[in-house]
Design a protein around this motif. Structure first.
Motif, PDB file in Angstrom:
ATOM      1  N   ARG A   1       0.835  -1.203   0.000  1.00 16.37           N
ATOM      2  CA  ARG A   1       0.000   0.000   0.000  1.00 16.37           C
ATOM      3  C   ARG A   1       0.871   1.254   0.000  1.00 16.37           C
ATOM      4  N   THR A   2       1.954   1.223   0.766  1.00 21.33           N
ATOM      5  CA  THR A   2       2.871   2.362   0.793  1.00 21.33           C
ATOM      6  C   THR A   2       3.552   2.547  -0.552  1.00 21.33           C
ATOM      7  N   VAL A   3       3.920   1.447  -1.199  1.00 19.59           N
ATOM      8  CA  VAL A   3       4.526   1.541  -2.524  1.00 19.59           C
ATOM      9  C   VAL A   3       3.565   2.214  -3.499  1.00 19.59           C
ATOM     10  N   ARG A   4       2.277   1.868  -3.429  1.00 20.81           N
ATOM     11  CA  ARG A   4       1.304   2.527  -4.305  1.00 20.81           C
ATOM     12  C   ARG A   4       1.230   4.025  -4.019  1.00 20.81           C
ATOM     13  N   LEU A   5       1.247   4.374  -2.736  1.00 24.14           N
ATOM     14  CA  LEU A   5       1.244   5.799  -2.384  1.00 24.14           C
ATOM     15  C   LEU A   5       2.501   6.489  -2.908  1.00 24.14           C
ATOM     16  N   MET A   6       3.652   5.810  -2.773  1.00 21.46           N
ATOM     17  CA  MET A   6       4.917   6.379  -3.242  1.00 21.46           C
ATOM     18  C   MET A   6       4.880   6.636  -4.744  1.00 21.46           C
ATOM     19  N   VAL A   7       4.403   5.660  -5.515  1.00 22.79           N
ATOM     20  CA  VAL A   7       4.352   5.829  -6.965  1.00 22.79           C
ATOM     21  C   VAL A   7       3.396   6.962  -7.330  1.00 22.79           C
ATOM     22  N   GLY A   8       2.237   6.995  -6.694  1.00 23.62           N
ATOM     23  CA  GLY A   8       1.285   8.062  -6.985  1.00 23.62           C
ATOM     24  C   GLY A   8       1.830   9.438  -6.638  1.00 23.62           C
ATOM     25  N   ALA A   9       2.460   9.554  -5.467  1.00 19.38           N
ATOM     26  CA  ALA A   9       3.032  10.845  -5.066  1.00 19.38           C
ATOM     27  C   ALA A   9       4.183  11.240  -5.980  1.00 19.38           C
ATOM     28  N   SER A  10       4.971  10.265  -6.436  1.00 19.46           N
ATOM     29  CA  SER A  10       6.082  10.562  -7.345  1.00 19.46           C
ATOM     30  C   SER A  10       5.569  11.102  -8.670  1.00 19.46           C
ATOM     31  N   LEU A  11       4.493  10.507  -9.176  1.00 19.40           N
ATOM     32  CA  LEU A  11       3.913  10.988 -10.438  1.00 19.40           C
ATOM     33  C   LEU A  11       3.322  12.387 -10.266  1.00 19.40           C
ATOM     34  N   LEU A  12       2.661  12.622  -9.135  1.00 18.55           N
ATOM     35  CA  LEU A  12       2.169  13.979  -8.877  1.00 18.55           C
ATOM     36  C   LEU A  12       3.322  14.954  -8.723  1.00 18.55           C
ATOM     37  N   GLY A  13       4.405  14.492  -8.096  1.00 17.24           N
ATOM     38  CA  GLY A  13       5.591  15.338  -7.979  1.00 17.24           C
ATOM     39  C   GLY A  13       6.178  15.677  -9.335  1.00 17.24           C
ATOM     40  N   ALA A  14       6.158  14.708 -10.250  1.00 20.65           N
ATOM     41  CA  ALA A  14       6.637  14.974 -11.610  1.00 20.65           C
ATOM     42  C   ALA A  14       5.757  16.014 -12.293  1.00 20.65           C
ATOM     43  N   LEU A  15       4.445  15.917 -12.098  1.00 22.26           N
ATOM     44  CA  LEU A  15       3.541  16.911 -12.683  1.00 22.26           C
ATOM     45  C   LEU A  15       3.762  18.291 -12.077  1.00 22.26           C
ATOM     46  N   ALA A  16       3.975  18.327 -10.762  1.00 23.87           N
ATOM     47  CA  ALA A  16       4.261  19.608 -10.110  1.00 23.87           C
ATOM     48  C   ALA A  16       5.567  20.200 -10.634  1.00 23.87           C
ATOM     49  N   SER A  17       6.567  19.359 -10.831  1.00 24.51           N
ATOM     50  CA  SER A  17       7.843  19.826 -11.376  1.00 24.51           C
ATOM     51  C   SER A  17       7.674  20.344 -12.795  1.00 24.51           C
ATOM     52  N   LEU A  18       6.849  19.655 -13.567  1.00 22.78           N
ATOM     53  CA  LEU A  18       6.592  20.092 -14.939  1.00 22.78           C
ATOM     54  C   LEU A  18       5.901  21.454 -14.953  1.00 22.78           C
ATOM     55  N   LEU A  19       4.943  21.635 -14.056  1.00 29.70           N
ATOM     56  CA  LEU A  19       4.277  22.937 -13.950  1.00 29.70           C
ATOM     57  C   LEU A  19       5.278  24.016 -13.589  1.00 29.70           C
ATOM     58  N   LEU A  20       6.175  23.700 -12.661  1.00 26.23           N
ATOM     59  CA  LEU A  20       7.193  24.672 -12.259  1.00 26.23           C
ATOM     60  C   LEU A  20       8.132  24.994 -13.414  1.00 26.23           C
ATOM     61  N   VAL A  21       8.464  23.985 -14.219  1.00 28.75           N
ATOM     62  CA  VAL A  21       9.294  24.211 -15.408  1.00 28.75           C
ATOM     63  C   VAL A  21       8.651  25.255 -16.315  1.00 28.75           C
ATOM     64  N   PHE A  22       7.354  25.107 -16.581  1.00 29.78           N
ATOM     65  CA  PHE A  22       6.684  26.050 -17.480  1.00 29.78           C
ATOM     66  C   PHE A  22       6.574  27.432 -16.864  1.00 29.78           C
ATOM     67  N   LEU A  23       6.435  27.490 -15.531  1.00 31.26           N
ATOM     68  CA  LEU A  23       6.360  28.796 -14.873  1.00 31.26           C
ATOM     69  C   LEU A  23       7.714  29.505 -14.893  1.00 31.26           C
ATOM     70  N   LEU A  24       8.792  28.735 -14.718  1.00 29.58           N
ATOM     71  CA  LEU A  24      10.118  29.340 -14.602  1.00 29.58           C
ATOM     72  C   LEU A  24      10.842  29.525 -15.924  1.00 29.58           C
ATOM     73  N   TRP A  25      10.624  28.597 -16.857  1.00 28.80           N
ATOM     74  CA  TRP A  25      11.439  28.550 -18.069  1.00 28.80           C
ATOM     75  C   TRP A  25      10.703  28.983 -19.327  1.00 28.80           C
ATOM     76  N   GLY A  26       9.398  29.153 -19.234  1.00 26.32           N
ATOM     77  CA  GLY A  26       8.666  29.601 -20.415  1.00 26.32           C
ATOM     78  C   GLY A  26       8.572  28.522 -21.461  1.00 26.32           C
ATOM     79  N   GLY A  27       8.005  28.887 -22.614  1.00 26.51           N
ATOM     80  CA  GLY A  27       7.749  27.919 -23.679  1.00 26.51           C
ATOM     81  C   GLY A  27       8.956  27.642 -24.528  1.00 26.51           C
TER      82      GLY A  27
END
Length: 311
Positions: free
Chosen positions: A285-311
């Motif tokens: 169950r923890t592994v599932r939470l870890m994978v889900g949080a990691s994917l959300l973290g990747a999406l958050a990082s991607l959003l930050l990339v677009f905010l900081l680095w532009g198109g």
């Protein structure tokens, strides 16, 4: 991060795909393995007296990020005239900075051993996740240690490197990983009390935001583990500061509350004290939470990339 946000997003996506399909690079070609070798070589030469040991530890804390973050920057700059090689190097180096699949496999290997009644195998598997002595741990404490490590490393091995990638590209992700690797190898208690102080403090500072972001992401994905969002929030708020580290307890407490279990390192802390003792199924169950949080973290990082680095 040449090419802006679109380029960075493709690098991130391919690094995640590499991790999911192929896992870790070969040991002899893995930058994190090289980080460990460098720091072990420096550790062997460390002085024993407190002040010289502290200064040597400060050198170690600075050298790892400079060598690997600076080395990544120089390599990518040198490969810039050859776009295909530059791109492949970015993907490879970024992938080496995080380890979602390897973390999942390590946790699940402990679960399989426990389910088979193989305590020796579970203790052996747990040694890839924790540095503590596992020889006397009961099955419930083995399960707890695996849950704790997977939860904590959701930040160290996934969310934090991706966040630093968003902030400063591949060199920043490698620099973070080098600092985190030093803290894992030396720490700041026992034999390396003075040697590890500088590295531990650097790691604490670097993880102040990632650990709390990770705890929030683990709360959000709690339903993936058939877990409680409210319980995760409550335990994070109440118990997140009960560990010696200012950061490690945040994701661990969120997971403890989400699963309704108590996580204890005997003589050090107990998180979620009102919960039940963890069982083997809580690791998956923890592994599932870890994978889900990691994917959300990747999406958050991607959003930050677009905010900081532009198109």
């Amino acid at each position: 991060m040449t090419g802006g946000a679109l380029h960075a997003s493709v690098v991130l996506a391919l690094a995640l795909l590499w991790d999911a399909l192929l896992g870790e690079p070969p040991t002899r070609m893995h930058p994190v393995v090289w980080m460990g070798r460098l720091q072990r070589a420096l550790r062997r030469r460390a002085p024993r007296a407190p002040l010289p040991a502290f200064l040597w530890g400060l050198l170690m804390a600075l050298l790892g990020p400079l060598v690997f973050g600076g080395g990544a920057w120089l390599l990518l700059r040198g490969l810039a005239p050859v776009p295909a090689l530059h791109f492949l190097a970015e993907v490879y180096l970024l992938k080496s900075a995080f380890a979602v699949r390897a973390l999942a496999e390590a946790g699940l290997s402990v679960e399989r051993a426990l389910e088979a009644g193989d305590l020796a195998g579970a203790r052996l598997g747990l040694r890839s996740l924790v540095s503590r002595d596992t020889s006397e741990l009961t099955p419930s404490l083995l399960s707890a240690a695996a849950v704790e490590s997977v939860a904590e490393n959701t930040s160290d091995s996934a969310v934090a490197p991706l966040l630093f990638f968003a902030l400063g590209g591949v060199p920043a992700a490698l620099a973070y990983r080098a600092a985190n690797t030093l803290d894992a190898l030396v720490g700041y208690r026992g034999e390396y009390e003075w040697l590890g102080k500088a590295g531990a403090r650097l790691d604490d500072v670097l993880n102040l935001v990632p650990a709390r972001l990770t705890a929030a992401l683990l709360v959000l994905v709690a339903p993936l583990g058939r877990a409680s969002v409210i319980g995760a929030l409550r335990c994070w708020w109440r118990d997140g500061a009960r560990t010696e580290s200012p950061n490690a307890g945040r994701p661990m407490a969120a997971v403890a509350g989400a699963l309704g279990v108590q996580l204890e390192k005997v003589g050090h802390y107990r998180l979620g004290a009102e919960g039940r003792l963890p069982g083997t199924g809580d690791i998956a169950r923890t592994v599932r939470l870890m994978v889900g949080a990691s994917l959300l973290g990747a999406l958050a990082s991607l959003l930050l990339v677009f905010l900081l680095w532009g198109g």
